[in-house]
Design a protein around this motif. Structure first.
Motif, PDB file in Angstrom:
ATOM      1  N   ALA A   1      64.083  62.895  25.914  1.00 41.04           N
ATOM      2  CA  ALA A   1      63.415  64.102  26.405  1.00 41.04           C
ATOM      3  C   ALA A   1      64.410  65.045  27.077  1.00 41.04           C
ATOM      4  CB  ALA A   1      62.295  63.721  27.375  1.00 41.04           C
ATOM      5  N   ASP A   2      65.308  64.481  27.885  1.00 35.09           N
ATOM      6  CA  ASP A   2      66.326  65.306  28.542  1.00 35.09           C
ATOM      7  C   ASP A   2      67.242  65.969  27.521  1.00 35.09           C
ATOM      8  OD1 ASP A   2      65.345  64.604  31.027  1.00 35.09           O
ATOM      9  OD2 ASP A   2      66.777  62.970  31.326  1.00 35.09           O
ATOM     10  N   GLU A   3      67.610  65.241  26.492  1.00 34.11           N
ATOM     11  CA  GLU A   3      68.482  65.787  25.449  1.00 34.11           C
ATOM     12  C   GLU A   3      67.789  66.897  24.674  1.00 34.11           C
ATOM     13  OE1 GLU A   3      69.697  62.482  23.092  1.00 34.11           O
ATOM     14  OE2 GLU A   3      70.953  61.598  24.658  1.00 34.11           O
ATOM     15  N   LEU A   4      66.488  66.745  24.440  1.00 38.28           N
ATOM     16  CA  LEU A   4      65.743  67.780  23.722  1.00 38.28           C
ATOM     17  C   LEU A   4      65.716  69.090  24.508  1.00 38.28           C
ATOM     18  CD1 LEU A   4      62.697  65.805  22.244  1.00 38.28           C
ATOM     19  CD2 LEU A   4      64.490  66.972  20.960  1.00 38.28           C
TER      20      LEU A   4
ATOM     21  N   MET B   1      56.871  66.955  21.109  1.00 37.01           N
ATOM     22  CA  MET B   1      57.872  66.935  20.045  1.00 37.01           C
ATOM     23  C   MET B   1      58.193  65.504  19.624  1.00 37.01           C
ATOM     24  SD  MET B   1      60.503  69.937  21.322  1.00 37.01           S
ATOM     25  CE  MET B   1      61.658  69.617  19.968  1.00 37.01           C
ATOM     26  N   ILE B   2      58.315  64.614  20.609  1.00 38.02           N
ATOM     27  CA  ILE B   2      58.606  63.209  20.303  1.00 38.02           C
ATOM     28  C   ILE B   2      57.424  62.554  19.595  1.00 38.02           C
ATOM     29  CG2 ILE B   2      59.084  60.952  21.321  1.00 38.02           C
ATOM     30  CD1 ILE B   2      60.597  62.432  23.559  1.00 38.02           C
TER      31      ILE B   2
ATOM     32  N   TYR C   1      55.067  63.892  17.831  1.00 41.73           N
ATOM     33  CA  TYR C   1      54.778  64.450  16.513  1.00 41.73           C
ATOM     34  C   TYR C   1      56.038  64.599  15.650  1.00 41.73           C
ATOM     35  CZ  TYR C   1      49.984  65.342  17.943  1.00 41.73           C
ATOM     36  OH  TYR C   1      48.670  65.184  18.348  1.00 41.73           O
ATOM     37  N   ASN C   2      57.108  63.898  16.068  1.00 41.44           N
ATOM     38  CA  ASN C   2      58.346  63.828  15.263  1.00 41.44           C
ATOM     39  C   ASN C   2      58.905  65.200  14.900  1.00 41.44           C
ATOM     40  OD1 ASN C   2      58.527  60.924  15.109  1.00 41.44           O
ATOM     41  ND2 ASN C   2      56.805  60.994  13.680  1.00 41.44           N
ATOM     42  N   LEU C   3      59.025  66.052  15.896  1.00 42.77           N
ATOM     43  CA  LEU C   3      59.617  67.366  15.699  1.00 42.77           C
ATOM     44  C   LEU C   3      60.969  67.410  16.400  1.00 42.77           C
ATOM     45  CD1 LEU C   3      59.380  70.291  14.676  1.00 42.77           C
ATOM     46  CD2 LEU C   3      58.259  70.865  16.838  1.00 42.77           C
ATOM     47  N   GLY C   4      62.027  67.582  15.639  1.00 50.63           N
ATOM     48  CA  GLY C   4      63.363  67.630  16.213  1.00 50.63           C
ATOM     49  C   GLY C   4      63.931  66.278  16.575  1.00 50.63           C
ATOM     50  N   VAL C   5      63.263  65.205  16.150  1.00 51.31           N
ATOM     51  CA  VAL C   5      63.739  63.847  16.409  1.00 51.31           C
ATOM     52  C   VAL C   5      63.632  63.035  15.130  1.00 51.31           C
ATOM     53  CG1 VAL C   5      63.044  63.919  18.828  1.00 51.31           C
ATOM     54  CG2 VAL C   5      61.450  63.022  17.128  1.00 51.31           C
ATOM     55  N   SER C   6      64.352  61.934  15.084  1.00 54.71           N
ATOM     56  CA  SER C   6      64.280  61.032  13.932  1.00 54.71           C
ATOM     57  C   SER C   6      64.330  59.595  14.427  1.00 54.71           C
ATOM     58  CB  SER C   6      65.427  61.290  12.948  1.00 54.71           C
ATOM     59  OG  SER C   6      66.683  61.151  13.596  1.00 54.71           O
ATOM     60  N   THR C   7      63.700  58.699  13.698  1.00 55.42           N
ATOM     61  CA  THR C   7      63.664  57.291  14.065  1.00 55.42           C
ATOM     62  C   THR C   7      64.941  56.609  13.598  1.00 55.42           C
ATOM     63  OG1 THR C   7      61.248  57.244  13.880  1.00 55.42           O
ATOM     64  CG2 THR C   7      62.392  55.124  13.838  1.00 55.42           C
ATOM     65  N   VAL C   8      65.637  55.943  14.517  1.00 55.81           N
ATOM     66  CA  VAL C   8      66.891  55.263  14.162  1.00 55.81           C
ATOM     67  C   VAL C   8      66.717  53.750  14.072  1.00 55.81           C
ATOM     68  CG1 VAL C   8      68.381  57.059  15.098  1.00 55.81           C
ATOM     69  CG2 VAL C   8      67.595  55.239  16.597  1.00 55.81           C
TER      70      VAL C   8
END
Length: 205
Positions: free
Chosen positions: A52-55, A179-180, A182-189
């Motif tokens: 969240a901080d990085e976003l 965003m997290i 609803y998978n906006l601007g992030v990806s599952t690693v």
């Protein structure tokens, strides 16, 4: 006098003994009363907070036009506006009395939601919400979303909760949470599955 002679004395025997070899460093054992599930949940929460901080940092590093597009995509992810094409034609095009965007609440456009987007670091106070509500009244609108990368003062939230106009306030913390989720601007690693014994399987009917 030689070493053989001196060995008869206990003090010399103790002195003459070879120094013990240094052992390999032992692993640090952390004692905790948490169950593995609780520890995993805590680790997941820490990773989410870091993400969240990085976003927020990434959003603030970009310009306002990027923020407008981000808001558009988030609204579509939430199920409003029908499609990116429909919403994209409205958001950022209005610029009317403090209104940054107009979107359809449903695919048919039976109702309209007005948007205000602020890529700010300072908290949003009551005067900003009042201006937004005034703009909504000018459009005879009853629904609005005010999104900011920062936060809202208690006065702003208190005012929004007491007016007839339905104004939803989304601060930076809620923005990145959405965003997290609803998978906006992030990806599952990585994905971990936690399993348990299926006791029904071992019951002999």
């Amino acid at each position: 006098m030689n070493v053989k002679y001196l060995k008869q004395y206990p003090e010399f025997q103790k002195f003459h003994q070879p120094s013990p070899k240094k052992s390999d460093p032992q692993p640090v054992v952390i004692i905790t009363d948490k169950t593995p599930e609780e520890a995993l949940e805590e680790a997941h929460l820490n990773l989410r907070n870091q993400l969240a901080d990085e976003l927020i940092q990434q959003i603030m590093a970009n310009d306002f036009e990027f923020f407008e597009k981000l808001v558009v995509r988030l609204i579509v992810k939430l199920g409003y506006g029908g499609s990116m094409r429909d919403v994209g034609q409205a958001v950022g095009k209005s610029g009317d009395e403090g209104i940054d965007g107009i979107i359809k609440e449903d695919k048919l456009g039976l109702d309209i939601i007005y948007i205000q987007a602020k890529r700010w670091e300072a908290s949003v106070g009551r005067p900003e919400i009042q201006k937004f509500v005034g703009a909504l009244h000018g459009q005879q609108a009853k629904k609005g979303i005010f999104i900011t990368t920062s936060s809202f003062t208690s006065g702003a939230r208190d005012y929004a909760s007491k007016i007839d106009t339905n104004v939803v306030l989304i601060d930076g913390e809620q923005l990145v949470d959405l965003m997290i989720d609803y998978n906006l601007g992030v990806s599952t690693v990585e994905t971990y599955e936690v399993k348990k014994v299926d006791t029904d399987f071992f019951i002999d009917d």
